[in-house]
Structures are given as C-alpha cells and as structure tokens.
Design a protein around this motif. Structure first.
Motif, short mmCIF file in Angstrom:
data_model
loop_
_atom_site.label_atom_id
_atom_site.label_comp_id
_atom_site.label_asym_id
_atom_site.label_seq_id
_atom_site.Cartn_x
_atom_site.Cartn_y
_atom_site.Cartn_z
N MET A 299 0.86 -1.19 0.00
CA MET A 299 0.00 0.00 0.00
C MET A 299 0.90 1.24 0.00
O MET A 299 1.79 1.37 0.80
N ASP A 300 0.66 2.08 -0.90
CA ASP A 300 1.48 3.29 -0.98
C ASP A 300 0.63 4.45 -0.52
O ASP A 300 -0.24 4.94 -1.24
N ALA A 301 0.86 4.89 0.68
CA ALA A 301 0.10 6.05 1.17
C ALA A 301 0.81 7.30 0.71
O ALA A 301 1.94 7.52 1.03
N GLY A 302 0.18 8.08 -0.04
CA GLY A 302 0.77 9.33 -0.50
C GLY A 302 -0.33 10.26 -0.89
O GLY A 302 -1.51 9.98 -0.66
N ILE A 303 0.05 11.37 -1.47
CA ILE A 303 -0.99 12.32 -1.86
C ILE A 303 -1.13 12.20 -3.37
O ILE A 303 -0.22 12.56 -4.11
N ASP A 304 -2.25 11.68 -3.86
CA ASP A 304 -2.45 11.56 -5.29
C ASP A 304 -2.90 12.88 -5.88
O ASP A 304 -3.67 13.62 -5.26
N LYS A 305 -2.40 13.19 -7.07
CA LYS A 305 -2.76 14.43 -7.73
C LYS A 305 -4.22 14.35 -8.13
O LYS A 305 -4.65 13.40 -8.74
N PRO A 306 -4.99 15.39 -7.82
CA PRO A 306 -6.41 15.35 -8.18
C PRO A 306 -6.55 15.25 -9.70
O PRO A 306 -5.77 15.86 -10.44
N ASN A 307 -7.58 14.55 -10.14
CA ASN A 307 -7.80 14.38 -11.58
C ASN A 307 -8.04 15.69 -12.28
O ASN A 307 -7.61 15.90 -13.41
N MET A 308 -8.73 16.60 -11.56
CA MET A 308 -9.07 17.88 -12.17
C MET A 308 -7.80 18.63 -12.56
O MET A 308 -7.75 19.24 -13.62
N GLN A 309 -6.79 18.58 -11.70
CA GLN A 309 -5.55 19.29 -12.00
C GLN A 309 -4.91 18.71 -13.26
O GLN A 309 -4.44 19.43 -14.12
N ASN A 310 -4.92 17.39 -13.35
CA ASN A 310 -4.36 16.72 -14.53
C ASN A 310 -5.10 17.13 -15.79
O ASN A 310 -4.51 17.33 -16.84
N GLN A 311 -6.43 17.23 -15.67
CA GLN A 311 -7.24 17.60 -16.83
C GLN A 311 -6.92 19.03 -17.28
O GLN A 311 -6.79 19.30 -18.49
N GLU A 312 -6.77 19.92 -16.31
CA GLU A 312 -6.43 21.32 -16.65
C GLU A 312 -5.11 21.37 -17.39
O GLU A 312 -4.97 22.05 -18.41
N ASP A 313 -4.13 20.63 -16.83
CA ASP A 313 -2.79 20.62 -17.44
C ASP A 313 -2.85 20.06 -18.86
O ASP A 313 -2.23 20.60 -19.78
N SER A 314 -3.59 18.97 -19.02
CA SER A 314 -3.70 18.35 -20.34
C SER A 314 -4.30 19.32 -21.35
O SER A 314 -3.85 19.41 -22.50
N ALA A 315 -5.31 20.06 -20.89
CA ALA A 315 -5.96 21.04 -21.78
C ALA A 315 -4.97 22.13 -22.21
O ALA A 315 -4.91 22.51 -23.38
N LEU A 316 -4.15 22.57 -21.26
CA LEU A 316 -3.17 23.61 -21.58
C LEU A 316 -2.08 23.07 -22.52
O LEU A 316 -1.67 23.76 -23.46
N VAL A 317 -1.65 21.86 -22.26
CA VAL A 317 -0.62 21.26 -23.11
C VAL A 317 -1.16 21.10 -24.54
O VAL A 317 -0.48 21.45 -25.52
N SER A 318 -2.39 20.60 -24.63
CA SER A 318 -3.00 20.43 -25.96
C SER A 318 -3.13 21.77 -26.67
O SER A 318 -2.85 21.88 -27.88
N ALA A 319 -3.53 22.79 -25.94
CA ALA A 319 -3.67 24.12 -26.53
C ALA A 319 -2.33 24.61 -27.05
O ALA A 319 -2.22 25.15 -28.17
N PHE A 320 -1.27 24.40 -26.29
CA PHE A 320 0.07 24.81 -26.73
C PHE A 320 0.45 24.07 -28.00
O PHE A 320 0.99 24.64 -28.95
N GLN A 321 0.15 22.76 -28.01
CA GLN A 321 0.54 21.93 -29.16
C GLN A 321 -0.24 22.32 -30.41
O GLN A 321 0.20 22.06 -31.53
N ARG A 322 -1.39 23.00 -30.20
CA ARG A 322 -2.16 23.47 -31.36
C ARG A 322 -1.72 24.87 -31.77
O ARG A 322 -2.26 25.46 -32.68
N GLY A 323 -0.77 25.46 -31.04
CA GLY A 323 -0.22 26.75 -31.43
C GLY A 323 -0.50 27.89 -30.49
O GLY A 323 -0.09 29.03 -30.74
N ASP A 324 -1.18 27.63 -29.38
CA ASP A 324 -1.49 28.70 -28.44
C ASP A 324 -0.34 28.86 -27.46
O ASP A 324 -0.24 28.15 -26.46
#
Lengths: 303, 200
Positions: free
Chosen positions: B1-26
C-alpha cells in the motif's frame, strides 16, 4: 521484532506503507521499547517540521525572465544557424573570419549588457542589505583607531569568548558529518591518551580535561564569524565592518546594526556562540531612541 | 500500500488542456503553465540547492526545457510528474557543474562569504506569531535547510519530494527513475540522517 529491524521500518510505518501484520509486530515492539519509541517520536517531529517549512515563492518577474531567456537563446541559435549554413557564393576566408568575429563581439556585448541589468535588478530586489560590505573589505588590516565608530557612546561594546568546542558546534549544531565525527574522534583519542597518562603517572581524572582541551584545535574564529553572519541575516541586521588581524587575517571585531525589535533574540542566540563579557547588554537610553542598535563585538579565543 | 498524496484528476485535466492548446499553437498556454507551477518549481529548486539565486536560475532553465519539449509531450503521464522530473534533473546537473562546485568551494574556503544565500528573505506572514516566534521559525527553517544541504543527492531529492512537496512513493519513483524499494530505503536513511543532525 528486533530494534534494528524496527528502526529500518519506522519511516514506512509513519507513511502508512506497511502491511497490517508488520504494523502489529512493530507497534507491539514500540510499546515495550523506550529507545524505539523515542526514535519514532523524533522521526515524526522531523517529518512534521519538513512538512511545515515555508514555501518560497518565485520572484514576481519570473515569467518575464523566462521569456527573456528564451529570446536570448533563440537569437543565439539563429545566428549560429546562419553562420553554419553552407553558402553558394564563395566567400573569402578573411571576410568570413571578420564577419564571425563581429557577430561574436555583438553577442558577447549583448549578454554583458543584459547580465548587468539582471545584476542591478537582483541587487535592488535584495531584501537583506550588506550596505557597506565593500567598505568592510577595504578595511581589512586597518588600524583599530581609524575605524572607531563616530557615535561610540551609543554603540554597545561586548566581547565574545569562543572556546574550541563552541567554534566547532556552536548554537546551530548542524555541521557536516565530517566535523562532528572529527570532534568525536578527537575526544576518543583524548580519552585513550588520558587513560595512558593516568596509568603512567597515576595522576587524577582532572588531567583528562586538560588533555582533551589541548587536543582540540584552537577555536576557529572564521567559523564563529560565519555563524554570526547567519544570525545577523536572520535578525535582519547589517554588518558595518569586520576588522581582522594583520598577520593571521582572523576576525577580531565586527560592528553590526540590529533592529531593536530583534535585539533580544540576537543577544540570546549570540550567547550560544560564546561567553559574552557583559550580559545581558541592553541598549542605553540614547541607543533605544535610535533603531537599529549598534554593536561592536570583539571575538576572542578563550584560553 | 502506498500512502501518498495523489494528484487530483481535475488538475491533470487542466494541465492536459493547456498542453494540448500549446501543441495546437497557443503560446499563451505555456505562460499559464509557468504561472501555475513557478512557485512549486522554485521551491523545489530552492530546497534542493539551498540558494535563491541558484534556484531562480534552475527554475528558469526548467521551464526553458519544458518549452523546448512541450510540443512532443505525450499526455500518457501527468504533466506535473514530467515537470518535476525535469526540475530535479536540472538541479542535479547544476550540482555537478564545474562552475557550481567551484563557487561552493570558493565560499567554503574564503574567510568572508561574499554572496548572500537568500535564506533569510523568507517571508513568514502569520499574524498569530510574535516577532520572536517568527524569528524562531526562520531559525528552524535555516537549520532544516542546512541539514537538507548536507544529504547526498538522491536522499535529498527524495526527502524534498516526499516530505516537502508531498508526493507519493510512486510519483517519486517515476520522477527519479528509482525502484520503489530504493525510494523507501533512501527516504528512511534521509529522515534518519536529518533526525541525527537536528538532534546533535
């Protein structure tokens, strides 16, 4: 479960990373073993302290600096690409050499200009000022009388006696393992020598202290100075000058300004660096009206 | 069992959206990522290097590397994990650089230290603390940082990522390229070393 194994597992136990069976064994051991119980308590405190350290923030202009750095890199790469793109027209070697030199000079002077601006910005943003640091460097090896503060009667003068042990350990007892280990080894050697001396001479235990102290290196005033500098920074103080011995360059006097609000804290911590000659020194009425408090500290190795 | 602090999914989704936007030229998406993570990266670099100037340099360098590689970043792993990995490697490279080692050795050998290390610029804004308590806290922070500075590189990285940044064993394993067992054992050793130094 034995102590050695328990101590290896304490870190994972605190993190909740052990299985139920191991937890039960560990807790059973800790209940009965004071040593391991203390070890566990200490580890928990360290982890808690680490978790509550202040989060430092990036400078306000961080994004701007990233952009500037990106631009500089792009410019450099553009120039390098142009330099190394094969040309269809034959360019005389001398002309190519002159062009390359000119481009390099332009690039270097741009970098120097930008670097100076960055340094200027950094200095102006620096919250802790060493206002007269350059003055302290020029005062190295100067005569004591020449640097007597103009308002001596508002300056608190004190002497800090530093023993060898204090210069090694001091109040901030975080030292490299090397230094602490060396100290331990010196004491162990001293203890062995003492036994030998007692066996040979039959003299009393009192001798062992002399032998031990004699084997310790003389107090390193530079180390004390480093710790003092840390303390001055911590209390938002300012170093006015440092005077050194002409021959050995060992620090002898340090003049500082300490904000009145942090003065008591400063003195409390100063007393852990050595024995203060006059304690507790308090600001005179005149000095109190002036904030910061001026101090002139004489550093003296204890005999 | 690995007790740690998991990154919230929402944060990952925000980051993914920003990365995708950058990759599209923004390109402004990159700025938003910088603003979001600059303090985290800066704090990590500061705790690793123990010096504000070096931390500033490393943090900037981290984002330069991110900018250069972001268009090729695949969203299979979390952006923040990737960012941490770049930051840690940049810090490690800094430590092993000849210039850095020379500077550190020069400071150690010089009778007077010429450069501030920026420890005491920490702003502790807590209205409930008295001035003395604030100074005590700063002092404790200083002692902790000195202890962290004395750790070997890997132990330092792991204890900073775990106990200061609050990452899980799994995340640390991914960031540092360590096996899980290595993370656990190095973390244990780092904590014991810190406890010993702080207790002395």
């Amino acid at each position: 479960m034995k102590c050695l194994r328990v101590k290896e597992l304490l870190s994972e136990y605190i993190d909740g990373a052990l299985d139920a069976g191991t937890v039960a064994l560990l807790e059973n051991h800790v209940t009965t073993c004071r040593n391991c119980r203390e070890e566990l308590a200490i580890l928990k405190t360290v982890i808690k302290d680490l978790g509550s350290t202040e989060k430092t923030k990036a400078p306000a202009d961080f994004l701007q600096k990233v952009h500037e750095r990106l631009e500089r890199r792009s410019e450099f790469e553009r120039v390098m690409r142009k330099l190394f793109v094969p040309v269809r027209v034959k360019v005389p070697l001398e002309v190519a050499g002159v062009l390359a030199t000119v481009i390099l000079i332009v690039l270097v002077s741009n970098n120097v200009r930008l670097t100076k601006e960055e340094v200027f910005q950094d200095r102006s943003a620096a919250p802790v000022k060493f206002a007269e640091q350059f003055k302290s460097q020029s005062k190295v090896m100067m005569d004591e009388k020449a640097i007597e503060p103009a308002v001596a009667n508002e300056t608190i003068e004190l002497t800090l006696l530093i023993s060898p042990e204090e210069s090694i350990l001091g109040y901030a007892t975080i030292e490299s393992e090397g230094a602490a280990e060396k100290d331990k080894l010196i004491r162990q050697d001293a203890a062995l020598e003492t036994k030998e001396v007692v066996r040979l001479t039959g003299k009393s235990e009192a001798r062992s202290l002399d032998v031990e102290k004699a084997l310790l290196p003389p107090p390193d005033l530079n180390k004390t100075l480093f710790k003092l500098e840390d303390l001055i920074k911590l209390t938002e103080g300012k170093i006015i000058f440092i005077e050194r011995d002409k021959q050995t360059a060992a620090p002898q006097f340090i003049a500082v300004e300490i904000p009145l609000k942090n003065y008591a804290f400063f003195v409390e911590k100063l007393s852990k660096l050595g024995k203060i000659s006059r304690f507790p020194p308090t600001p005179t009425q005149e000095a109190k009206t002036k904030d910061p408090v001026n101090l002139r500290i004489k550093l003296v190795p204890a005999e | 069992m690995d007790a740690g602090i998991d990154k919230p999914n929402m944060q990952n989704q925000e980051d993914s959206a920003l990365v995708s936007a950058f990759q599209r030229g923004d390109k402004s998406a990159f700025d938003r990522l910088v603003l979001k993570y600059k303090d985290m990266v800066f704090n990590l670099c500061y705790r690793f290097l123990g010096n504000r100037e070096e931390a500033d340099d490393c943090a900037q360098e981290t984002f330069i590397k991110v900018y250069r590689s972001l268009k090729n970043f695949r969203l299979e792993s979390a952006f923040s994990t990737w960012l941490y990995r770049i930051a840690v490697n940049t810090c490690k490279n800094k430590i092993t650089s000849l210039e850095y080692r020379h500077r550190k050795n020069t400071i150690a050998l010089n009778a007077e230290r010429k450069s501030e290390d920026g420890f005491y610029t920490l702003e502790i804004k807590d209205g409930s603390l008295s001035p003395k308590e604030i100074l005590e806290k700063k002092e404790k922070d200083m002692l902790l940082q000195r202890a962290i500075d004395s750790l070997p590189e890997d132990q330092k990285a792991i204890v900073v990522l775990r106990d200061i940044e609050g990452l899980s064993y799994g995340e640390i394993s991914e960031i540092g390229g360590y096996k899980l067992g290595t993370v656990k054992s190095k973390l244990a050793r780092a904590r014991q070393a810190l406890a010993k130094k702080l207790r002395a």
